[in-house]
Design a protein around this motif. Structure first.
Motif, PDB file in Angstrom:
ATOM      1  N   ALA A  55       0.684  -1.205   0.073  1.00 44.05           N
ATOM      2  CA  ALA A  55       0.027   0.188  -0.032  1.00 44.05           C
ATOM      3  C   ALA A  55       1.001   1.259   0.030  1.00 44.05           C
ATOM      4  O   ALA A  55       1.844   1.352   0.425  1.00 44.05           O
ATOM      5  N   HIS A  56       0.205   2.152  -0.712  1.00 52.07           N
ATOM      6  CA  HIS A  56       0.930   3.480  -0.287  1.00 52.07           C
ATOM      7  C   HIS A  56       0.593   4.426   0.785  1.00 52.07           C
ATOM      8  O   HIS A  56      -0.949   4.254   1.125  1.00 52.07           O
ATOM      9  N   VAL A  57       1.178   4.361   1.854  1.00 54.45           N
ATOM     10  CA  VAL A  57       0.941   4.482   3.207  1.00 54.45           C
ATOM     11  C   VAL A  57       1.165   6.098   3.494  1.00 54.45           C
ATOM     12  O   VAL A  57       2.428   6.518   3.477  1.00 54.45           O
ATOM     13  N   VAL A  58       0.242   6.814   4.030  1.00 56.85           N
ATOM     14  CA  VAL A  58       0.301   8.301   4.368  1.00 56.85           C
ATOM     15  C   VAL A  58       0.158   8.258   6.051  1.00 56.85           C
ATOM     16  O   VAL A  58      -0.850   8.057   6.536  1.00 56.85           O
ATOM     17  N   MET A  59       1.349   8.601   6.572  1.00 56.49           N
ATOM     18  CA  MET A  59       1.515   8.504   8.109  1.00 56.49           C
ATOM     19  C   MET A  59       0.866  10.014   8.452  1.00 56.49           C
ATOM     20  O   MET A  59       1.506  10.882   8.148  1.00 56.49           O
ATOM     21  N   ALA A  60      -0.093  10.044   9.104  1.00 55.94           N
ATOM     22  CA  ALA A  60      -0.991  11.474   9.683  1.00 55.94           C
ATOM     23  C   ALA A  60      -0.415  11.601  11.022  1.00 55.94           C
ATOM     24  O   ALA A  60      -0.964  10.662  11.864  1.00 55.94           O
ATOM     25  N   VAL A  61       0.399  12.447  11.422  1.00 58.70           N
ATOM     26  CA  VAL A  61       0.777  12.379  12.825  1.00 58.70           C
ATOM     27  C   VAL A  61       0.995  13.719  13.083  1.00 58.70           C
ATOM     28  O   VAL A  61       0.965  14.859  12.522  1.00 58.70           O
ATOM     29  N   ARG A  62       1.087  14.126  14.512  1.00 62.33           N
ATOM     30  CA  ARG A  62       1.584  15.228  15.365  1.00 62.33           C
ATOM     31  C   ARG A  62       2.989  15.541  15.149  1.00 62.33           C
ATOM     32  O   ARG A  62       3.629  16.456  15.104  1.00 62.33           O
ATOM     33  N   ASN A  63       3.659  14.334  15.627  1.00 61.95           N
ATOM     34  CA  ASN A  63       5.395  14.507  15.613  1.00 61.95           C
ATOM     35  C   ASN A  63       5.737  14.041  14.522  1.00 61.95           C
ATOM     36  O   ASN A  63       6.006  12.767  14.365  1.00 61.95           O
ATOM     37  N   LEU A  64       6.315  15.077  13.630  1.00 60.28           N
ATOM     38  CA  LEU A  64       6.777  14.765  12.457  1.00 60.28           C
ATOM     39  C   LEU A  64       8.164  14.239  12.551  1.00 60.28           C
ATOM     40  O   LEU A  64       8.706  13.074  11.787  1.00 60.28           O
ATOM     41  N   ALA A  65       8.973  14.693  13.594  1.00 61.76           N
ATOM     42  CA  ALA A  65      10.294  13.983  13.724  1.00 61.76           C
ATOM     43  C   ALA A  65      10.199  12.312  14.040  1.00 61.76           C
ATOM     44  O   ALA A  65      10.856  11.415  13.539  1.00 61.76           O
TER      45      ALA A  65
END
Length: 114
Positions: A55-65
């Protein structure tokens, strides 16, 4: 261990089954998945397994680092995986709107939302 926790269900899996075991032989190629909270814990594991299955995964997050660290680990385990990081704070309506607009601008389908 009580027998109820050690037996497998009709699916052939139990509480002890791993995501790798459950998805073995399944291809997610051509699918796009947004995984919230993908910078740690079950979100990171979900992103890892979906990427490993194509899958093409989009990690949707608050902490980018933290997410970038997870992304690099996924890519090290699955070279050629398609994984990107996007900022999303689900406690902020403005952040949700920005994420939605940015995702829509990519022109990708949304097949899986976790």
């Amino acid at each position: 261990m009580p027998w109820i926790f050690s037996r497998k269900g009709a699916s052939g899996f139990s509480w002890a089954s791993t995501a790798d075991q459950v998805t073995a032989g399944i291809s997610a190629a051509g699918l796009t998945a947004i995984v919230t909270g993908a910078s740690s814990g079950i979100g990171a594991e979900t992103a890892r397994v979906l990427a490993a299955r194509g899958a093409h995964v989009v990690m949707a997050v608050r902490n980018l680092a933290a997410a970038e660290t997870v992304r690099q680990a996924v890519l090290a385990e699955t070279p050629g995986a398609s994984v990107e990081v996007m900022e999303l704070d689900l406690s902020s309506l403005a952040s949700v709107r920005k994420f939605a607009a940015d995702f829509a601008a990519r022109g990708l389908p949304l097949n899986i939302l976790m």
